[in-house]
Scaffold this motif. Structure first.
Motif, PDB file in Angstrom:
ATOM      1  N   LEU A   1       0.835  -1.341  -0.149  1.00  0.00           N
ATOM      2  CA  LEU A   1       0.105   0.123   0.004  1.00  0.00           C
ATOM      3  C   LEU A   1       0.879   1.116  -0.041  1.00  0.00           C
ATOM      4  CD1 LEU A   1      -2.990   1.272   0.293  1.00  0.00           C
ATOM      5  CD2 LEU A   1      -2.498   1.104   2.589  1.00  0.00           C
ATOM      6  N   GLU A   2       1.940   1.428   0.741  1.00  0.00           N
ATOM      7  CA  GLU A   2       2.762   2.506   0.840  1.00  0.00           C
ATOM      8  C   GLU A   2       3.518   3.047  -0.735  1.00  0.00           C
ATOM      9  OE1 GLU A   2       2.394   0.252   4.780  1.00  0.00           O
ATOM     10  OE2 GLU A   2       2.913  -0.303   2.567  1.00  0.00           O
ATOM     11  N   GLU A   3       3.278   1.832  -1.277  1.00  0.00           N
ATOM     12  CA  GLU A   3       4.137   2.111  -2.573  1.00  0.00           C
ATOM     13  C   GLU A   3       3.197   2.739  -3.734  1.00  0.00           C
ATOM     14  OE1 GLU A   3       7.212  -1.677  -2.873  1.00  0.00           O
ATOM     15  OE2 GLU A   3       5.121  -2.112  -3.644  1.00  0.00           O
TER      16      GLU A   3
ATOM     17  N   VAL B   1      -7.018  -6.986   7.178  1.00  0.00           N
ATOM     18  CA  VAL B   1      -5.436  -6.372   6.535  1.00  0.00           C
ATOM     19  C   VAL B   1      -5.087  -5.283   7.365  1.00  0.00           C
ATOM     20  CG1 VAL B   1      -4.629  -5.064   4.558  1.00  0.00           C
ATOM     21  CG2 VAL B   1      -6.302  -7.101   4.201  1.00  0.00           C
ATOM     22  N   LEU B   2      -6.032  -4.193   7.852  1.00  0.00           N
ATOM     23  CA  LEU B   2      -5.677  -3.065   8.782  1.00  0.00           C
ATOM     24  C   LEU B   2      -4.649  -3.539   9.907  1.00  0.00           C
ATOM     25  CD1 LEU B   2      -5.923  -0.006   8.361  1.00  0.00           C
ATOM     26  CD2 LEU B   2      -7.550  -0.202  10.151  1.00  0.00           C
TER      27      LEU B   2
ATOM     28  N   ASP C   1       1.389   1.279  10.633  1.00  0.00           N
ATOM     29  CA  ASP C   1       0.780   2.701  10.550  1.00  0.00           C
ATOM     30  C   ASP C   1      -0.666   2.742  10.187  1.00  0.00           C
ATOM     31  OD1 ASP C   1      -0.002   5.258  10.836  1.00  0.00           O
ATOM     32  OD2 ASP C   1       2.152   6.111  10.137  1.00  0.00           O
ATOM     33  N   ASP C   2      -1.695   2.471  10.970  1.00  0.00           N
ATOM     34  CA  ASP C   2      -2.774   1.990  10.581  1.00  0.00           C
ATOM     35  C   ASP C   2      -3.555   3.412  10.238  1.00  0.00           C
ATOM     36  OD1 ASP C   2      -2.915   2.651  13.015  1.00  0.00           O
ATOM     37  OD2 ASP C   2      -4.373   1.218  13.662  1.00  0.00           O
ATOM     38  N   VAL C   3      -3.116   4.441  11.058  1.00  0.00           N
ATOM     39  CA  VAL C   3      -4.122   5.636  10.873  1.00  0.00           C
ATOM     40  C   VAL C   3      -3.512   6.124   9.595  1.00  0.00           C
ATOM     41  CG1 VAL C   3      -4.152   8.142  11.521  1.00  0.00           C
ATOM     42  CG2 VAL C   3      -4.011   6.345  13.358  1.00  0.00           C
TER      43      VAL C   3
ATOM     44  N   ARG D   1      -1.626  -5.368  15.975  1.00  0.00           N
ATOM     45  CA  ARG D   1      -2.532  -5.056  16.865  1.00  0.00           C
ATOM     46  C   ARG D   1      -4.051  -5.799  16.814  1.00  0.00           C
ATOM     47  NH1 ARG D   1      -2.790  -1.676  12.963  1.00  0.00           N
ATOM     48  NH2 ARG D   1      -0.485  -1.178  13.473  1.00  0.00           N
ATOM     49  N   ARG D   2      -4.785  -5.742  17.639  1.00  0.00           N
ATOM     50  CA  ARG D   2      -6.098  -5.882  17.644  1.00  0.00           C
ATOM     51  C   ARG D   2      -7.033  -4.718  17.964  1.00  0.00           C
ATOM     52  NH1 ARG D   2      -6.656 -11.717  17.130  1.00  0.00           N
ATOM     53  NH2 ARG D   2      -8.902 -11.428  17.485  1.00  0.00           N
TER      54      ARG D   2
END
Length: 249
Positions: free
Chosen positions: A95-97, A116-117, A122-124, A163-164
Motif C-alpha cells: 500500500l505504501e508504494e 488487513v488493517l 501505521d494504520d492511521v 494489533r487487535r
C-alpha cells in the motif's frame, strides 16, 4: 514455537495457505459479505485481496474492482481464481508504494479492507489514504479487523498482526484519519472460543481445516444469523464503515 511475521509476512507462502483453509468456511464467508455488501458501490479498491475470496463476491455487484496485494503467492492464486475477469485488476505491491494522486484519479467510491488493517504498522496513515481515495466521490471505507487487544499474543504476531482493536481504538484511528463512523459492530463471539482454544490448548498459529469445517458446519449456521437479532456486545472481529469528513469552510 511462534515466529513473529509482522515484518516479513508478505514474503511467505503460509498466508496464502491459511486463506485457502478459511475459504472453505462458506457460511462464514457469506456472513462476512452480508456485512460488507450493503456498503459496496460500483468502483471498488480492495486493499489486501488475498487469494480473491472476497473479490469474487465484490464482482457480483461492483462494475470494477482494483486489488492491491503485496504477497506474491496470494496474488498468483487470486489471478488463477479470478480467471482473467476483465473487470478486475491486481496490483502486486505494498500500500505504501501506491501513489495517492493516481488512486484518487481512479474515482473509487468504496475501499474494502478485510482482515488487513491489523497487518499495517501505521494504520492511521493507511486510513487517511483510504479517506483521500473516496473523498472525491463521498464514498465509504469498509473495514473488518480482529477484536479485543487483551487477547493479543504471540499467535497474533505469528499471523502478522500488529494489533487487535476495540470500538474505542478503532474510533480513535478513524478520527485521527478524519473519517466519520457510519456504523460499527462486533461480530462472531463464538469464534472467541476457538481462538482461545488455539492460544491456550493446541498452540496452533494457523486455522486448521478440521476446525474451520466444524465451525462452519455446526456453529456458523445458527450463531452468525442470530447476530441480526441480538447484536453481540463483543466478538472475535470488529466491522466498521467510515466516510470522509467534510472539510471545514
Amino acid at each position: 514455537m511462534n515466529v513473529d511475521h509482522r515484518y516479513t509476512q508478505t514474503q511467505h507462502r503460509y498466508a496464502a495457505d491459511d486463506l485457502e483453509t478459511m475459504s472453505e468456511a462458506r457460511n462464514y464467508q457469506a456472513h462476512l459479505f452480508d456485512l460488507v455488501g450493503p456498503h459496496v458501490g460500483l468502483q471498488v479498491l480492495e486493499v489486501g485481496c488475498g487469494i480473491g475470496t472476497m473479490t469474487r463476491q465484490l464482482l457480483d455487484q461492483a462494475e470494477r474492482v482494483v486489488c492491491i496485494e503485496p504477497n506474491l503467492n496470494c496474488a498468483a492464486r487470486a489471478r488463477e481464481a479470478l480467471d482473467g475477469n476483465q473487470r478486475v485488476a491486481i496490483r502486486v505491491c505494498h500500500l505504501e508504494e501506491c501513489s495517492r494522486g493516481e488512486l484518487q484519479e481512479e474515482r473509487f467510491d468504496t475501499v474494502v479492507c478485510v482482515n488487513v488493517l491489523e497487518h499495517i504498522e501505521d494504520d492511521v496513515r493507511a486510513l487517511a489514504l483510504f479517506r483521500d481515495v473516496v473523498a472525491g466521490t463521498s464514498g465509504r471505507v469498509v473495514i473488518f479487523v480482529p477484536a479485543i487487544q487483551a487477547i493479543y499474543g504471540p499467535h497474533d504476531a505469528a499471523l502478522g498482526h500488529h494489533r487487535r482493536y476495540s470500538k474505542q481504538t478503532l474510533r480513535a484511528a478513524f478520527a485521527a484519519a478524519s473519517l466519520d463512523v457510519v456504523s460499527m459492530r462486533y461480530t462472531n463471539p463464538m469464534g472467541l472460543l476457538g481462538w482461545m482454544y488455539n492460544r491456550y490448548v493446541t498452540g496452533n498459529t494457523e486455522h486448521t481445516t478440521t476446525q474451520v469445517r466444524l465451525f462452519d458446519r455446526f456453529v456458523a449456521p445458527w450463531a452468525l444469523p442470530l447476530e441480526r437479532v441480538f447484536p453481540p456486545p463483543i466478538g472475535l472481529s470488529l466491522f466498521a464503515v467510515g466516510r470522509a469528513r467534510p472539510h471545514s469552510a
